[in-house]
Design an enzyme around this catalytic site. Structure first.
Site, PDB file in Angstrom:
ATOM      1  N   ARG A 178      11.814  -1.907  10.555  1.00  0.00           N
ATOM      2  CA  ARG A 178      10.786  -1.488  11.491  1.00  0.00           C
ATOM      3  C   ARG A 178      10.666  -2.510  12.612  1.00  0.00           C
ATOM      4  NH1 ARG A 178       5.482   0.165   8.115  1.00  0.00           N
ATOM      5  NH2 ARG A 178       4.545  -0.877   9.899  1.00  0.00           N
TER       6      ARG A 178
ATOM      7  N   ARG B 274      12.182  -6.256   4.569  1.00  0.00           N
ATOM      8  CA  ARG B 274      11.843  -4.873   4.236  1.00  0.00           C
ATOM      9  C   ARG B 274      12.734  -3.905   5.023  1.00  0.00           C
ATOM     10  NH1 ARG B 274       5.794  -2.300   4.644  1.00  0.00           N
ATOM     11  NH2 ARG B 274       5.938  -2.558   6.900  1.00  0.00           N
TER      12      ARG B 274
ATOM     13  N   ARG C 230       0.266  -9.048  13.559  1.00  0.00           N
ATOM     14  CA  ARG C 230      -0.409  -8.009  12.767  1.00  0.00           C
ATOM     15  C   ARG C 230      -1.356  -8.643  11.744  1.00  0.00           C
ATOM     16  NH1 ARG C 230       4.580  -5.060  10.433  1.00  0.00           N
ATOM     17  NH2 ARG C 230       3.129  -3.636   9.423  1.00  0.00           N
TER      18      ARG C 230
ATOM     19  N   LYS D 173       0.840  -1.211   0.000  1.00  0.00           N
ATOM     20  CA  LYS D 173       0.000   0.000   0.000  1.00  0.00           C
ATOM     21  C   LYS D 173       0.875   1.262   0.000  1.00  0.00           C
ATOM     22  CE  LYS D 173      -2.151  -0.936   3.920  1.00  0.00           C
ATOM     23  NZ  LYS D 173      -1.556  -2.216   4.327  1.00  0.00           N
TER      24      LYS D 173
ATOM     25  N   ARG E 145      -9.122   0.793   9.574  1.00  0.00           N
ATOM     26  CA  ARG E 145      -8.664  -0.552   9.928  1.00  0.00           C
ATOM     27  C   ARG E 145      -9.695  -1.290  10.780  1.00  0.00           C
ATOM     28  NH1 ARG E 145      -2.772   0.616   9.421  1.00  0.00           N
ATOM     29  NH2 ARG E 145      -1.616  -1.312   9.661  1.00  0.00           N
TER      30      ARG E 145
HETATM   31  P1  AMP Z   1       1.251   0.642   9.058  1.00  0.00           P
HETATM   32  O1  AMP Z   1       2.452   1.458   8.756  1.00  0.00           O
HETATM   33  O2  AMP Z   1       0.025   1.091   8.300  1.00  0.00           O
HETATM   34  O3  AMP Z   1       1.494  -0.839   8.925  1.00  0.00           O
HETATM   35  O4  AMP Z   1       0.893   0.911  10.614  1.00  0.00           O
HETATM   36  C1  AMP Z   1       1.813   0.577  11.632  1.00  0.00           C
HETATM   37  C2  AMP Z   1       1.084   0.457  12.950  1.00  0.00           C
HETATM   38  O5  AMP Z   1       0.477   1.718  13.293  1.00  0.00           O
HETATM   39  C3  AMP Z   1      -0.057  -0.549  12.994  1.00  0.00           C
HETATM   40  O6  AMP Z   1       0.371  -1.874  13.209  1.00  0.00           O
HETATM   41  C4  AMP Z   1      -0.890  -0.005  14.156  1.00  0.00           C
HETATM   42  O7  AMP Z   1      -0.298  -0.305  15.410  1.00  0.00           O
HETATM   43  C5  AMP Z   1      -0.772   1.501  13.953  1.00  0.00           C
HETATM   44  N1  AMP Z   1      -1.857   2.021  13.064  1.00  0.00           N
HETATM   45  C6  AMP Z   1      -1.712   2.585  11.831  1.00  0.00           C
HETATM   46  N2  AMP Z   1      -2.898   2.928  11.316  1.00  0.00           N
HETATM   47  C7  AMP Z   1      -3.834   2.574  12.248  1.00  0.00           C
HETATM   48  C8  AMP Z   1      -5.255   2.637  12.289  1.00  0.00           C
HETATM   49  N3  AMP Z   1      -5.975   3.138  11.264  1.00  0.00           N
HETATM   50  N4  AMP Z   1      -5.866   2.166  13.408  1.00  0.00           N
HETATM   51  C9  AMP Z   1      -5.168   1.677  14.448  1.00  0.00           C
HETATM   52  N5  AMP Z   1      -3.840   1.561  14.462  1.00  0.00           N
HETATM   53  C10 AMP Z   1      -3.151   1.999  13.371  1.00  0.00           C
END
Ligand code: AMP
Length: 214
Positions: free
Chosen positions: A160, A127, A171, A13, A88
């Site tokens: 990360r 990654r 996740r 994404k 989410r």
């Molecule tokens: P991402 O970079 O989108 O994979 O997000 C990394 C982490 O940020 C996720 O595993 C969640 O802990 C938190 N996070 C990001 N977006 C959301 C969301 N819309 N709702 C809740 N937690 C989020």
């Protein structure tokens, strides 16, 4: 263009959003990037979010909804946006719908990227992220290592915290349980297209642009 990029962690994404954002001049709104910035800057939000993110859990809905409301009502996104990582949960999806209705926006396209789970685990294990710009690389494909320099800007490449295999599996479990139901909600309510997330980056990019008429 108003686009929601949807799919499991590691499906690509962020990569697609960054490409589209650069090509079309439309802001990339990544809730994950916003949270990581807050963590780096040591803000109150960052302090609260760090442990949750490191464990692969979700930050509470009210916090996330507040953040996205602020961004989508700002002049920066008046001409369009590419949402990555939000919504989410069903509660986030309902809140986003209400917000878009109040802004009289009814042309949002939802792109769902699909990919096999083992491909995700492999991808995320290797990654790397530029700690300056957030640009994503693959250690093997791009012949780069943790602690090395970003080929683009020279920033330090890091893994990360939540890309460790154990956390990735957590996740993915959260994605299936809490995030996947949002797909059914959108299928019933909105303009949804589903694409193969294992297709080459350029081909996914072209398909998204043709679907949204960019
Ligand atoms: P991402 O970079 O989108 O994979 O997000 C990394 C982490 O940020 C996720 O595993 C969640 O802990 C938190 N996070 C990001 N977006 C959301 C969301 N819309 N709702 C809740 N937690 C989020």
């Amino acid at each position: 263009m108003r686009l929601i990029l949807f799919g499991p962690p590691g499906v690509g994404k962020g990569t697609q959003a960054r490409l589209l954002s650069a090509e079309l001049g439309i802001p990339h709104i990544s809730t994950g990037d916003m949270l990581r910035t807050a963590v780096t800057e040591g803000t109150e939000l960052g302090r609260k979010a760090k442990a949750i993110m490191d464990e692969g859990r979700l930050v509470p809905d009210d916090v996330m909804i507040g953040i996205v409301r602020e961004v989508l009502t700002s002049p920066r996104t008046a001409r369009g946006f590419i949402l990555d990582g939000f919504p989410r949960t069903l509660q986030q999806a309902h809140a986003l719908d209400a917000l878009l209705r109040s802004l009289r926006i009814d042309n949002t396209v939802i792109v769902i990227l699909e990919v096999d789970e083992e491909v995700i685990v492999r991808r995320l294990r290797s990654r790397l992220m530029c700690s300056t710009t957030g640009k994503i690389y693959n250690a093997e494909a791009d012949s780069l290592t943790t602690g090395g320099n970003c080929p683009d800007c020279g920033g330090t490449l890091v893994q990360r915290e939540d890309d460790r295999e154990e956390t990735v599996r957590k996740r993915l479990a959260v994605y299936h349980k809490t995030t996947e139901p949002v797909i059914e909600y959108y299928r019933a309510n909105g303009r949804v297209i589903t694409l193969d997330g294992t297709a080459p980056i350029e081909s996914v990019n072209r398909t998204i642009k043709s679907v949204v008429g960019a």
